[in-house]
Design an enzyme around this catalytic site. Sequence first.
Site, PDB file in Angstrom:
ATOM      1  CB  THR A  52      -0.929  -0.020   1.230  1.00  0.00           C
ATOM      2  OG1 THR A  52      -1.834  -1.100   1.066  1.00  0.00           O
ATOM      3  CG2 THR A  52      -1.723   1.259   1.379  1.00  0.00           C
ATOM      4  CB  SER A  94       2.715  -8.032   1.319  1.00  0.00           C
ATOM      5  OG  SER A  94       1.664  -7.925   2.246  1.00  0.00           O
ATOM      6  CB  THR A 118       0.457  -3.575   6.389  1.00  0.00           C
ATOM      7  OG1 THR A 118      -0.796  -3.700   5.703  1.00  0.00           O
ATOM      8  CG2 THR A 118       0.937  -2.141   6.361  1.00  0.00           C
ATOM      9  CG  ASP A 119      -2.612  -7.207   4.000  1.00  0.00           C
ATOM     10  OD1 ASP A 119      -2.914  -6.533   5.001  1.00  0.00           O
ATOM     11  OD2 ASP A 119      -3.261  -7.167   2.943  1.00  0.00           O
TER      12      ASP A 119
HETATM   13  C1  SIN Z   1      -0.194  -5.346   1.041  1.00  0.00           C
HETATM   14  O1  SIN Z   1       0.014  -5.977   2.077  1.00  0.00           O
HETATM   15  O2  SIN Z   1       0.587  -5.372   0.086  1.00  0.00           O
HETATM   16  C2  SIN Z   1      -1.434  -4.524   0.882  1.00  0.00           C
HETATM   17  C3  SIN Z   1      -1.931  -3.975   2.153  1.00  0.00           C
HETATM   18  C4  SIN Z   1      -1.022  -2.994   2.804  1.00  0.00           C
HETATM   19  O3  SIN Z   1       0.123  -2.768   2.442  1.00  0.00           O
HETATM   20  O4  SIN Z   1      -1.510  -2.368   3.788  1.00  0.00           O
END
Ligand code: SIN
Length: 342
Positions: A18, A73, A106-107
Amino acid sequence: MIKQTTAKQIIVLGTGGTIAGKSASATDNVDYKASEVGVETLLAAIPALADSNGKASYAGCELVCEQVAQVDSKDMTFEIWQVLLARCTHWLAQPQVQGIVITHGTDTLEETAFFLHSVLETNKPVVLTCAMRPSTAVAPDGPQNLLDALAAASSEQINTGLSGVVVVCASTIHSAVDVQKVHNYRLDAFSSGDAGVLGYVKEGKLVIYRNLEVNMPVAGINTAYSAINNIAILKQLPRVEIVLNHSGATGDMVLDLLAQRSVASVNKLAGIVVAATGNGTISQALERALQSAEAAGVVVWRSSRCAFGTLVGKADVQFGDSGGLTPVKARIALTLQLELLK
Ligand code: SIN
């Protein structure tokens, strides 16, 4: 003649997420596309990082960018981890390199952080950072997180302060072992649970409360995975699946996995991590299925689906104890352990 670099450097490796996301509307923090903007562009968007020659620098360190991947991710793969590990190993060996920042979604950030923590031996900081809002948001959190991550990566306290793989998000420094994403929307989406955070980044200065030893052993688990010196050329890691216990859990999923395993010719199931309820409890039906898995040669580890806490009481005689790791981290530890024992 090859020019020798003497200036201090921080390496910024982009993998997507993100933080590199774009949305059609600046007020839309949810319906966006992750992994659209290159890492160089992310740095260029932060005026504080432009030096007098217009080049990206931080605290006297030249910033060197590499786009290792550009994925959401949830689609992170072992192949990308291999490239990331190779680039980290390459750069950390260079004396002018102070540290590394990795931008990531983040995921599954905690999984990449734990993988790198398990296999990298370094006293230099390797800092994963991220964002909960896309780069196009009215108030994106990525630029501040990047600045904070650069502060952590340029830390002069390498031997007495910050070292090894850490995560920086929302001004907070987490260890790769303890960090987990606990919120789907808040900017401060991560927690280190009972262990507590390592520290904070305040206006570019680090406040460290505790440090993480490089390759800190996780209770009961061999974490000398850096001994797997051929990770870079492995085709794959042993296959380990996660199975969840819940009310009404039947064990059918485990039996299906065993049936698939009996006909598989490649990448046969080698391990199962059970995300047990509470203090490691498993329904009778699921427990029987897991016993069948063990009898068939599949290694079974028990972890808890509880957000916090480690299993308390007698050491598990029936299944392996995941040493307090969350199910997703226990899966990584077990794959590495199985590879090491091959
Ligand atoms: C991801 O994990 O690539 C998408 C979600 C995020 O980064 O918050």
